[in-house]
Write an enzyme that holds these catalytic residues in place. Sequence first.
Site, PDB file in Angstrom:
ATOM      1  N   LEU A   1       0.834  -1.210   0.000  1.00  0.00           N
ATOM      2  CA  LEU A   1       0.000   0.000   0.000  1.00  0.00           C
ATOM      3  C   LEU A   1       0.861   1.249   0.000  1.00  0.00           C
ATOM      4  O   LEU A   1       1.866   1.313   0.684  1.00  0.00           O
ATOM      5  CB  LEU A   1      -0.855   0.058   1.274  1.00  0.00           C
ATOM      6  N   ARG A   2       0.395   2.262  -0.765  1.00  0.00           N
ATOM      7  CA  ARG A   2       1.043   3.578  -0.685  1.00  0.00           C
ATOM      8  C   ARG A   2       0.166   4.477   0.173  1.00  0.00           C
ATOM      9  O   ARG A   2      -1.064   4.460   0.033  1.00  0.00           O
ATOM     10  CB  ARG A   2       1.124   4.224  -2.077  1.00  0.00           C
TER      11      ARG A   2
ATOM     12  N   GLY B   1      11.054  10.234   0.507  1.00  0.00           N
ATOM     13  CA  GLY B   1      10.950  10.211   1.966  1.00  0.00           C
ATOM     14  C   GLY B   1       9.895   9.230   2.411  1.00  0.00           C
ATOM     15  O   GLY B   1       9.624   8.242   1.725  1.00  0.00           O
TER      16      GLY B   1
ATOM     17  N   CYS C   1       8.868   4.407   4.679  1.00  0.00           N
ATOM     18  CA  CYS C   1       9.258   3.097   4.131  1.00  0.00           C
ATOM     19  C   CYS C   1      10.580   3.092   3.369  1.00  0.00           C
ATOM     20  O   CYS C   1      11.511   2.391   3.773  1.00  0.00           O
ATOM     21  CB  CYS C   1       8.149   2.580   3.235  1.00  0.00           C
TER      22      CYS C   1
ATOM     23  N   LYS D   1       4.938  13.619   0.777  1.00  0.00           N
ATOM     24  CA  LYS D   1       4.291  13.606  -0.536  1.00  0.00           C
ATOM     25  C   LYS D   1       2.851  14.080  -0.332  1.00  0.00           C
ATOM     26  O   LYS D   1       2.451  14.361   0.809  1.00  0.00           O
ATOM     27  CB  LYS D   1       4.321  12.211  -1.164  1.00  0.00           C
TER      28      LYS D   1
HETATM   29  C1  UGA Z   1       5.940   2.948  -0.488  1.00  0.00           C
HETATM   30  C2  UGA Z   1       5.660   1.963  -1.630  1.00  0.00           C
HETATM   31  O1  UGA Z   1       5.341   2.701  -2.830  1.00  0.00           O
HETATM   32  C3  UGA Z   1       4.507   1.029  -1.287  1.00  0.00           C
HETATM   33  O2  UGA Z   1       4.335   0.067  -2.326  1.00  0.00           O
HETATM   34  C4  UGA Z   1       4.863   0.295   0.022  1.00  0.00           C
HETATM   35  O3  UGA Z   1       3.794  -0.548   0.432  1.00  0.00           O
HETATM   36  C5  UGA Z   1       5.114   1.316   1.110  1.00  0.00           C
HETATM   37  O4  UGA Z   1       6.192   2.188   0.706  1.00  0.00           O
HETATM   38  C6  UGA Z   1       5.473   0.561   2.365  1.00  0.00           C
HETATM   39  O5  UGA Z   1       6.506  -0.113   2.382  1.00  0.00           O
HETATM   40  O6  UGA Z   1       4.665   0.528   3.296  1.00  0.00           O
HETATM   41  P1  UGA Z   1       4.833   5.226   0.392  1.00  0.00           P
HETATM   42  O7  UGA Z   1       6.011   5.335   1.296  1.00  0.00           O
HETATM   43  O8  UGA Z   1       3.473   5.432   0.949  1.00  0.00           O
HETATM   44  O9  UGA Z   1       4.799   3.775  -0.316  1.00  0.00           O
HETATM   45  O10 UGA Z   1       5.015   6.328  -0.741  1.00  0.00           O
HETATM   46  P2  UGA Z   1       5.406   6.371  -2.290  1.00  0.00           P
HETATM   47  O11 UGA Z   1       4.237   6.805  -3.062  1.00  0.00           O
HETATM   48  O12 UGA Z   1       6.071   5.152  -2.721  1.00  0.00           O
HETATM   49  O13 UGA Z   1       6.470   7.561  -2.268  1.00  0.00           O
HETATM   50  C7  UGA Z   1       7.709   7.471  -1.562  1.00  0.00           C
HETATM   51  C8  UGA Z   1       8.569   8.687  -1.843  1.00  0.00           C
HETATM   52  O14 UGA Z   1       9.044   8.678  -3.185  1.00  0.00           O
HETATM   53  C9  UGA Z   1       7.838  10.027  -1.674  1.00  0.00           C
HETATM   54  O15 UGA Z   1       8.701  10.955  -1.065  1.00  0.00           O
HETATM   55  C10 UGA Z   1       7.499  10.429  -3.099  1.00  0.00           C
HETATM   56  O16 UGA Z   1       7.329  11.807  -3.260  1.00  0.00           O
HETATM   57  C11 UGA Z   1       8.717   9.917  -3.837  1.00  0.00           C
HETATM   58  N1  UGA Z   1       8.477   9.653  -5.282  1.00  0.00           N
HETATM   59  C12 UGA Z   1       7.635   8.679  -5.673  1.00  0.00           C
HETATM   60  C13 UGA Z   1       9.175  10.417  -6.218  1.00  0.00           C
HETATM   61  O17 UGA Z   1       9.966  11.316  -5.871  1.00  0.00           O
HETATM   62  N2  UGA Z   1       8.979  10.126  -7.538  1.00  0.00           N
HETATM   63  C14 UGA Z   1       8.141   9.164  -7.959  1.00  0.00           C
HETATM   64  O18 UGA Z   1       8.026   8.960  -9.199  1.00  0.00           O
HETATM   65  C15 UGA Z   1       7.439   8.418  -7.008  1.00  0.00           C
END
Ligand code: UGA
Length: 432
Positions: free
Chosen positions: A153-154, A260, A263, A324
Amino acid sequence: MKLCMIGTGYVGLVSGVCFSDLGNDVICVDKDINKINNLKKGIIPIYEPGLEELVLKNFKNKRLNFSTNLKDSVRKSDIIFICVGTPTKKNSNSADLSQLYAAGNEISKSINKFKIIINKSTVPVTTGDELEKVISKKVNKKYFSVVSNPEFLREGEAIRDFIYPDRIVVGSNESKSHRIIKNLYSPLISKGAKFISTQRRAAELIKYASNAFLATKISFINEIANLCEKTEIDVEDISIGIGLDKRIGSRFLRAGPSYGGSCFPKDTKALVSTAQKFKTNLSIIKSVIKSNNKRSDLLSKRVNFILKNKIKNKIVSFLGVTFKANTDDMRDSSSLKLIPFLSKKGAIIKYYDPTGSKKEFKKLKNVKFSNSIQESIKGSDIVIIHTEWNDFKSINFKKFSKNKKLIIYDMRNIYSPGKIKKLGFKYFGIGR
Ligand code: UGA
């Protein structure tokens, strides 16, 4: 089926609520009595779109319940999900598994018939073996099965991710558990979710490897963005150009501030630490961690460059401070480095976030929460767009600011540089 979720954090609460919505009887257990009392009143501890409605609906129809009584809840259930936190240990990079083993120990005191114990927390490979040992100190192995069923999950998209997962991964060394869990997930499988059965250790590693790979993808495009800035190329073109190659894929190729959240930073470190335990050098992931850590400094330098080394007394409108959009989570957000940097350099910061003011900035000099986007932008020299909330996607800068020299630093590349320049404002993005 009768399910018990131990831990009402992100994973436990969202999964518990969604399982109840699929027709199961679910008890969500937590030690925190205030949290449980609040949940019973429909007060949700986290900001997650759609969660409150689902809690209220399923609590009302009595498929969802909340309790602090772990023993009783375990006895009443067939399947027990462990969804406790696995934070980074103090003074170490490895995962702190104390809450997980404590839950295992508690469960072992309450097993009255065969139970499937599913670990949903993110854990290093071989943790399931250890958990099995903890429980088998009190219970004969024929009365329980320890399974790994990692969660993908995100935050901000958690309900949708639960209902429409790309895949469901179940790791067990016994076929009986695979069958029972496949049945539990059958409403999602019939809608098209892929179900993957693996050995328990493989499921544990799939979770860490997934997060580490996604973190790698983000760091990769962020470094390419650095090159784009020097060569007058728009990184958005690069993301599209490479993402259309099906072997690469277009998702998680958005350049931005450092990644950030609760996770990626924690899990990449823990994976490197686990690999070290098994005498394996994960050099790529080590570089990703290093690259991401350096990124906030790089962005601070860029703000300095944009403001021509004159940060002192500049009025900065900072839009979005969480890691985010669509979350109130501040964990490992790059704003935690950027805002203190600006404050130290003498800037006057007016920040706005749709999820409200943050305690993290309370003590910083000249850092104040604004009640609206408009209030934050009014009178500012520069607007820094730090997260990609929809609220920030069509701001009327002309209306909100009388400053003809307003600078917009769009860290999520939401706006078209050409359009902003046409309005007469200076525009800077990431990798463009
Ligand atoms: C992440 C994973 O995407 C999930 O699949 C996983 O279940 C979760 O960790 C977990 O281990 O519980 P999450 O931390 O909620 O989910 O957020 P993401 O949407 O993955 O974003 C993480 C970071 O990467 C944020 O800072 C976001 O802004 C950044 N990001 C994401 C980018 O800079 N570029 C992108 O293209 C995508």
